[in-house]
Write a protein that holds these residues in place. Structure first.
Motif, PDB file in Angstrom:
ATOM      1  N   SER A  69      -1.076   6.715   2.489  1.00 28.52           N
ATOM      2  CA  SER A  69      -1.718   6.714   3.807  1.00 28.52           C
ATOM      3  C   SER A  69      -0.828   6.198   4.935  1.00 28.52           C
ATOM      4  O   SER A  69      -0.918   6.722   6.052  1.00 28.52           O
ATOM      5  CB  SER A  69      -3.049   5.971   3.776  1.00 28.52           C
ATOM      6  OG  SER A  69      -2.889   4.641   3.365  1.00 28.52           O
TER       7      SER A  69
ATOM      8  N   THR B 266      -0.301   8.338   8.333  1.00 25.18           N
ATOM      9  CA  THR B 266      -0.518   7.771   9.665  1.00 25.18           C
ATOM     10  C   THR B 266       0.719   7.972  10.535  1.00 25.18           C
ATOM     11  O   THR B 266       0.613   8.302  11.718  1.00 25.18           O
ATOM     12  CB  THR B 266      -0.869   6.272   9.562  1.00 25.18           C
ATOM     13  OG1 THR B 266      -2.059   6.150   8.771  1.00 25.18           O
ATOM     14  CG2 THR B 266      -1.098   5.661  10.925  1.00 25.18           C
TER      15      THR B 266
ATOM     16  N   GLU C 115      -7.996  12.362  10.924  1.00 28.32           N
ATOM     17  CA  GLU C 115      -8.647  11.137  10.470  1.00 28.32           C
ATOM     18  C   GLU C 115      -9.264  11.259   9.070  1.00 28.32           C
ATOM     19  O   GLU C 115      -9.128  10.364   8.237  1.00 28.32           O
ATOM     20  CB  GLU C 115      -9.730  10.731  11.476  1.00 28.32           C
ATOM     21  CG  GLU C 115     -10.414   9.433  11.152  1.00 28.32           C
ATOM     22  CD  GLU C 115     -11.399   9.035  12.235  1.00 28.32           C
ATOM     23  OE1 GLU C 115     -11.761   7.847  12.246  1.00 28.32           O
ATOM     24  OE2 GLU C 115     -11.798   9.871  13.057  1.00 28.32           O
TER      25      GLU C 115
ATOM     26  N   ASP D 164      -8.108   9.000   6.000  1.00 27.63           N
ATOM     27  CA  ASP D 164      -9.099   8.134   5.352  1.00 27.63           C
ATOM     28  C   ASP D 164      -9.193   8.408   3.852  1.00 27.63           C
ATOM     29  O   ASP D 164      -9.283   7.476   3.055  1.00 27.63           O
ATOM     30  CB  ASP D 164     -10.477   8.309   5.995  1.00 27.63           C
ATOM     31  CG  ASP D 164     -10.572   7.678   7.368  1.00 27.63           C
ATOM     32  OD1 ASP D 164      -9.675   6.894   7.761  1.00 27.63           O
ATOM     33  OD2 ASP D 164     -11.564   7.985   8.081  1.00 27.63           O
ATOM     34  N   SER D 165      -9.148   9.671   3.462  1.00 30.85           N
ATOM     35  CA  SER D 165      -9.208  10.012   2.035  1.00 30.85           C
ATOM     36  C   SER D 165      -7.975   9.506   1.293  1.00 30.85           C
ATOM     37  O   SER D 165      -8.079   8.963   0.186  1.00 30.85           O
ATOM     38  CB  SER D 165      -9.344  11.528   1.851  1.00 30.85           C
ATOM     39  OG  SER D 165     -10.569  11.976   2.389  1.00 30.85           O
TER      40      SER D 165
ATOM     41  N   ARG E 138      -6.159   6.998   2.239  1.00 30.06           N
ATOM     42  CA  ARG E 138      -6.264   5.534   2.240  1.00 30.06           C
ATOM     43  C   ARG E 138      -7.187   5.063   1.114  1.00 30.06           C
ATOM     44  O   ARG E 138      -6.874   4.103   0.401  1.00 30.06           O
ATOM     45  CB  ARG E 138      -6.785   5.075   3.594  1.00 30.06           C
ATOM     46  CG  ARG E 138      -6.851   3.593   3.754  1.00 30.06           C
ATOM     47  CD  ARG E 138      -7.315   3.264   5.149  1.00 30.06           C
ATOM     48  NE  ARG E 138      -7.354   1.840   5.358  1.00 30.06           N
ATOM     49  CZ  ARG E 138      -7.858   1.278   6.418  1.00 30.06           C
ATOM     50  NH1 ARG E 138      -8.352   2.019   7.391  1.00 30.06           N
ATOM     51  NH2 ARG E 138      -7.874  -0.028   6.536  1.00 30.06           N
ATOM     52  N   GLU E 139      -8.315   5.740   0.940  1.00 25.77           N
ATOM     53  CA  GLU E 139      -9.221   5.378  -0.157  1.00 25.77           C
ATOM     54  C   GLU E 139      -8.542   5.568  -1.509  1.00 25.77           C
ATOM     55  O   GLU E 139      -8.752   4.774  -2.424  1.00 25.77           O
ATOM     56  CB  GLU E 139     -10.499   6.212  -0.086  1.00 25.77           C
ATOM     57  CG  GLU E 139     -11.436   5.787   1.019  1.00 25.77           C
ATOM     58  CD  GLU E 139     -12.728   6.581   1.000  1.00 25.77           C
ATOM     59  OE1 GLU E 139     -13.329   6.709  -0.099  1.00 25.77           O
ATOM     60  OE2 GLU E 139     -13.124   7.078   2.063  1.00 25.77           O
TER      61      GLU E 139
ATOM     62  N   ASP F 128      -5.337  -2.375   0.602  1.00 26.38           N
ATOM     63  CA  ASP F 128      -5.266  -1.438   1.706  1.00 26.38           C
ATOM     64  C   ASP F 128      -3.858  -1.475   2.298  1.00 26.38           C
ATOM     65  O   ASP F 128      -3.472  -2.452   2.919  1.00 26.38           O
ATOM     66  CB  ASP F 128      -6.289  -1.817   2.770  1.00 26.38           C
ATOM     67  CG  ASP F 128      -6.366  -0.857   3.907  1.00 26.38           C
ATOM     68  OD1 ASP F 128      -5.471   0.008   4.040  1.00 26.38           O
ATOM     69  OD2 ASP F 128      -7.319  -0.949   4.688  1.00 26.38           O
TER      70      ASP F 128
END
Length: 114
Positions: free
Chosen positions: A76, A80, A91, A95-96, A98-99, A108
Motif C-alpha cells: 500500500s 499511495t 482510494e 484501501d484493499s 492496505r487491508e 499498518d
C-alpha cells in the motif's frame, strides 16, 4: 474466518478494484517484463500490471496451495506513492491493498507516514 479465507476475499477485491478502474488487462506482458528483478518490476511494468501479473497470482498460488502466507508485506505505501496525484480515484484499490498488508503483517504500513 481464518487468515487464508480473508486473504482470498481481499485478493478478489483487489482484482475487482483493478477492473473497476479500467486497469485490468486481458493480455499478458512479455515474459521478459515479468522476469524483472527490480522491486515491483518498476523497470518493466506499470504498478497495476505488477499487481495483476505478479503479486495477485503469487498470492493465489499460496492461498490455493495452502502454503504459508508472507508475514511481512507492504504494498500500500507504493500504491499511495504511485497514485499520489489521484488518491481519491484509487482510494478503493489502496484501501484493499492496505487491508491486505495489515492482514499479513499485522501492522499498518501507512501509519508511519502520518
Amino acid at each position: 474466518m481464518d487468515q487464508r479465507q480473508r486473504a482470498a476475499r481481499l485478493l478478489e477485491r483487489i482484482e475487482a478494484e483493478l477492473n473497476s478502474l479500467g486497469l485490468w488487462q486481458s493480455h499478458f506482458p512479455p515474459p521478459q517484463a515479468l522476469a524483472s528483478d527490480q522491486p515491483f518490476a518498476m523497470d518493466t511494468l506499470d504498478f497495476h500490471q505488477w499487481i495483476q501479473f505478479v503479486m495477485v497470482p503469487r498470492m493465489w498460488d499460496l492461498v490455493d496451495g495452502e502454503h504459508p502466507l508472507p508475514a511481512n508485506i507492504a504494498v500500500s505505501p507504493m500504491a499511495t506513492h504511485v497514485y499520489r496525484d489521484r488518491l481519491e480515484h484509487h482510494e478503493g484499490l489502496i484501501d484493499s491493498l492496505r487491508e491486505f498488508d495489515i492482514l499479513l503483517s499485522g501492522a499498518d504500513p501507512l501509519a508511519e507516514d502520518c
